[in-house]
Design a protein around this motif. Structure first.
Motif, short mmCIF file in Angstrom:
data_model
loop_
_atom_site.label_atom_id
_atom_site.label_comp_id
_atom_site.label_asym_id
_atom_site.label_seq_id
_atom_site.Cartn_x
_atom_site.Cartn_y
_atom_site.Cartn_z
N LYS B 108 -23.39 -36.40 10.95
CA LYS B 108 -22.57 -36.66 11.90
C LYS B 108 -23.26 -37.95 12.70
O LYS B 108 -24.55 -38.07 12.58
CB LYS B 108 -22.79 -35.64 12.99
N HIS B 134 -28.08 -23.76 16.14
CA HIS B 134 -27.54 -23.71 14.67
C HIS B 134 -26.00 -24.06 14.95
O HIS B 134 -25.45 -24.18 13.78
CB HIS B 134 -27.73 -22.74 13.87
N HIS B 135 -25.62 -24.36 15.89
CA HIS B 135 -23.96 -24.71 15.95
C HIS B 135 -23.97 -26.03 16.10
O HIS B 135 -22.74 -26.63 16.14
CB HIS B 135 -23.58 -24.10 17.43
N GLU B 136 -24.95 -26.72 16.07
CA GLU B 136 -24.94 -28.24 16.17
C GLU B 136 -25.71 -29.16 15.22
O GLU B 136 -26.65 -28.58 14.73
CB GLU B 136 -25.59 -28.87 17.61
N ARG C 234 -23.53 -21.56 9.46
CA ARG C 234 -22.67 -21.81 10.41
C ARG C 234 -21.85 -23.04 9.95
O ARG C 234 -20.54 -23.02 9.78
CB ARG C 234 -23.46 -22.47 11.60
N GLN C 235 -22.39 -23.91 9.31
CA GLN C 235 -21.73 -25.16 8.79
C GLN C 235 -20.59 -24.88 7.83
O GLN C 235 -19.61 -25.41 7.52
CB GLN C 235 -22.64 -26.27 8.33
N HIS D 92 -14.47 -28.36 20.14
CA HIS D 92 -15.44 -27.59 19.57
C HIS D 92 -15.82 -28.42 18.24
O HIS D 92 -17.05 -28.29 17.75
CB HIS D 92 -14.73 -26.38 19.36
N ILE D 93 -14.61 -28.89 17.62
CA ILE D 93 -14.93 -29.48 16.12
C ILE D 93 -15.98 -30.59 16.13
O ILE D 93 -16.60 -30.85 15.22
CB ILE D 93 -13.49 -30.00 15.56
N ALA D 94 -16.13 -31.24 17.52
CA ALA D 94 -17.06 -32.46 17.55
C ALA D 94 -18.46 -31.97 18.03
O ALA D 94 -19.36 -32.66 17.81
CB ALA D 94 -16.56 -33.24 18.52
N THR D 95 -18.55 -30.70 18.55
CA THR D 95 -19.89 -30.47 19.35
C THR D 95 -20.53 -29.02 19.05
O THR D 95 -21.54 -29.03 18.78
CB THR D 95 -19.35 -30.13 20.73
N HIS D 96 -19.67 -28.21 18.26
CA HIS D 96 -20.38 -26.79 18.06
C HIS D 96 -20.07 -26.23 16.70
O HIS D 96 -19.88 -25.16 16.52
CB HIS D 96 -19.82 -25.74 19.24
N GLU D 97 -19.81 -27.16 15.81
CA GLU D 97 -19.52 -26.53 14.53
C GLU D 97 -20.43 -27.18 13.39
O GLU D 97 -19.94 -27.12 12.12
CB GLU D 97 -17.56 -26.61 13.93
#
Lengths: 348, 348, 348, 348
Positions: B108, B134-136, C234-235, D92-97
């Protein structure tokens, strides 16, 4: 600053050779004033026209920087996220590109054991059982090398048969043509005879091994695929800003059939080497000599003795196979000297 | 075949210029006999020694083919599968490499709005809240451009502060140095002053925009990272087989500080252009002129009139900002003629 | 709404079976009030402790959603951008995960033909010549399946020998343990005897084929690798928000050795099937029956007749090999009825 | 073994809730005999029919395991190698996945600052300048969240306008519908009113936050895209072998509009919370309450005091914004007790 470059003539690879004078001259001539970057220049326009002259008006050529790059850009055009490539287990894309196919394209290579490096139609049909199963990568491209990694050539009919087999099952045919010039020279045919005329969809046309400095072309014959090339070439790190100097190289090779003279000469030098080995005890030619490569078996001690003086690759150490490559600038004297030393090494 | 290459002097990009004669001469000189491929040649050995001479004995240089390639190889060294890069929202890797960062590296980009294209330490500290979640994506590299995409330069102290901030949080500092030479010329400092001496971990040193044909260096100052470079360079399609010709280009630029003369000249031409615009009604310099780029606002009609005769980019069409670049071969006459035409365009 | 679910007992796969009552009960019991998401709940804490009880205090367990997910997360821990996995050519990761290894991990699979699906130490040593060559993917992980895809089991000594061979060359050992329980039941040993005690670095412990609904564990024995798991899980889309229900499944299997009872029963049913086939003309057991799978050759007409009534896979249509799987809920009656029908099919 | 699960009612997330009894019952009912794996079972057939009943005969539904998985599979259908997604910077796809979009899809996210989490048509048109430039990722998909990450909802007209804008430029519209049920409940409309009827191409329909255990649907309205789903779902680790238990969950939610009752109830509980905060000094509602989320500003000490007893997220610590979520099982008493405690925390 002094650089000691007194290497002996190398038989290791056609990329140990330098740049053909006409190519360097063309690059020097292109160094004239400004030119728009990234391909919007007159040298590139000439190259693009030459590709059409050579491969037909439906062909679109895109200059890139090296053979692996030409393969990755060409293959990326045809492959989706869950696709697979069927190729020989000796294919360069499978063995010597550091897994670029897997990492950059994310696709599976279905590798096939072959005789002499050449795929046959039944190698394709025998690997299509995955089609339709969502647990398996979907065969989408058949990729062959012309010349193969073992120095052999496909005849036009052989390529046509592979294309027909691939197309019949919805697959596309790709050719890694790093040494396409050597194949056309060996087959005494036009470059289009082994590409455009026999159903190839996308191929590379190699310049670097044929006297260029660093220049290859991705050629697309399926017009539905051309739109994506500029994006994939840029993203795949294969777009040169000062493009005129890449195009000028390819242009020089395509002018007055310089490609054929270079490749033909290299092939003849390989023939001379092979002919000179006939009847020499201890050495056996491994594959038919159909390009600028001679593969041979040799006693390990003889190979070792030769390698003290000459650069060449142990192709298969276990089997005692070595590879000797010639180039556009290999001379008959180089070959004859080498033959003398081979005989010496074998007799001691 | 005739090629019409009578383009006017371009102000569009330093890559519209050709190759500096000394670079082309070095390439021609390297075209002498055979040489091992892929970097095992004496020209590459010289280049590698020059990198150590320039950046310190801990520096390892690796020649590659273009700026995006240098960025991707350098960044790949430092980034794992779930990492992120913090960079300016104007960064070349974020805007003009067709998403290579996302596709080839899979990471990213955390882009930061900036003034004048320069990151500040608080831009880093303000974007570290993801660390440990771990979500980011995990910030791992700070990447800056020196010269920035807006033509401005970081001072050595500014880079040192960024390096310290990055390192304090376990991040590494990368520099996209496509125009590093222009920065060192502007700052009147050594190349090491803005890299080795101030905590940079990995950077690129651009040759192409500084008079080379197609040559950049990835320079690694963190010795734990060097092992991976050859593999990543090959896989990323950035390894040239006839490497001597790439190394020779970089070598020529590093010999007798040709890089500084080329960059310094280009910078002076930008200064001359900026100075000539002072007091000209209708034109305003947008960013400090600290390299070979002049950004300015201009009425749309004037810009359009100029573009009929000159190549340059509309940088921000909505804001009316244009970019004018100079190169090693821009002459005072080019500048003065251009100034005359700018004044004409503005007055009509 | 009525659903017709009167399928006959399936011999196609252990995942045609439903959920073991104790597992469903544990899930129902977990449906009690709120719980923090993503693993910060008491059920997950219990599961994590059970993993340590089972595999040693150095083991860390991470619950995921399916077998391919467990493989991808576990392998991602160990593999860099230019690495390769050595595995059997029958390995699930190579054949039945739609190229996830190539696309999600970007690495090469070096597949090895085997007898009975089992890798041998010389299969590793014979594929290490790429090490150090930057033109080739670097072998980094050896991945084996325990139980193999052909129903055979590695002995503890065999795994130890593979681990030693791998480690001696700097490689790591991964086990796809989708049916690890069946192996431990067959070998009458602890789960740790074929993992922790014999040098495995990372493995999966399958729940789904052993009576769970959808739950597998990635178990990491190399503590340097654990940090990355939560990010990669997670990913890789393998983290469940309502994690307690995944952990509860694995916990149920690990409680009072339910895993062994389920696997042992399935294995016994396969033994019963194999025993019943002894001496039956026309059918030949293909591989040693060491788990809950029976592979056999059968005349095509007999196989076709049986498939009218029973679900099972044609494993290798050309060779006439079929696969019959048993599950925790296969009964002796199911087997005996099936045997009767097999004999019938063969005699007509 | 005793598990202490006496957590207070959580306001942290709707995934802290357990499973709705009717969902668990449906799963238990599905645990009956054998069923073919991977979706070839009658429960999945029912689910697929319900998707058509709900979203129109042109809709195809595919069950997956979690929200990030649903997003990645749905987006993968629409995106090539050099494409970009335009989305809100809160998406969410941009921040938390964990960067799954970048790593698994390899594409760029073009993130847009928004008010209240909602994209507007001019956010799309203002980010299309890259179209056609091969130096830039090509915008191909607009992705919105319905409900947004800030708890707000798009009206059908707003979505239609986005779809029209997207389609006019050749882009597709994707909806992350992790809380699509809450949106339809808030808008008092059918699920098709905010998807099929207003030009959405692909969307997810979330089950997990609406009372399921782990079940989401990818719904494809563009029939040219459906062929790829099974392959991408399998490869993306989102295919469950015992699929009947995933389908049964979604089926339960789609039966007799259980989804609407669950979502409507959760929404009402958020309304009750918001209403109870009206006029309470020290607390301010941040965004319109249009679903099951209440965002509010609160003095840091009050927030800290509340967090000693209640689970909820600090949404924006710098701005003092907290997020309170309700679920299908939040009761009026939970809300009223919480309100009492909020007032206490604010008054001390």
């Amino acid at each position: 600053m002094l650089i000691d470059s007194t290497y002996p003539k190398s038989f290791a690879s056609d990329n140990h050779a330098g740049v053909h004078p006409a190519v360097l001259e063309a690059m020097t001539a292109a160094n004239h004033g400004d030119a728009p970057a990234y391909g919007d220049d007159p040298w590139t326009a000439v190259f693009e026209r030459q590709i059409k002259d050579t491969f037909g008006t439906g062909a679109e050529g895109f200059a890139v920087l090296n053979g692996a790059g030409a393969n990755m850009v060409g293959l990326a055009l045809m492959l989706g996220r869950y696709d697979a490539i069927i190729c020989a287990d000796t294919a360069h894309i499978a063995t010597h590109e550091t897994g670029a196919t897997e990492r950059l394209l994310g696709v599976k290579l279905v590798t096939v054991p072959t005789e002499g490096g050449k795929l046959r139609p039944h190698d394709i049909t025998g690997r299509l059982s995955a089609l339709g199963s969502h647990h398996e990568s979907q065969p989408r491209v058949v990729s062959i090398s012309q010349v193969t990694e073992l120095g052999t050539c496909y005849s036009p009919d052989e390529i046509a048969a592979l294309a027909e087999t691939a197309h019949n099952s919805g697959l596309l045919l790709h050719v890694d043509g790093a040494r396409l010039a050597n194949a056309a020279a060996y087959l005494s045919c036009d470059l289009s005879t082994i590409t455009t005329d026999v159903g190839v969809d996308v191929f590379s046309f190699g310049g670097t091994k044929n006297g260029a400095l660093a220049a290859e072309a991705v050629v697309v014959l399926d017009s539905s695929l051309t739109h994506a090339v500029p994006f994939l070439r840029r993203q795949s790190l294969q777009l040169s800003s000062k493009m005129r100097f890449i195009s000028a190289q390819l242009s020089a090779l395509l002018t007055d059939d310089l490609w054929r003279r270079n490749a033909g000469h290299a092939n003849h030098m390989a023939d001379r080497l092979a002919a000179g080995l006939t009847g020499v005890p201890g050495v056996t030619i491994t594959y038919p000599v159909q390009s600028n490569a001679v593969f041979a078996t040799l006693p390990a001690e003889a190979a070792a003795a030769l390698q003290e003086r000459y650069l060449f690759h142990q192709w298969d150490e276990a089997a005692g196979i070595v590879r000797w490559m010639t180039a556009f600038d290999t001379t008959p004297e180089h070959i004859d000297d080498f033959l003398t030393d081979i005989r010496k090494a074998l007799s001691s």
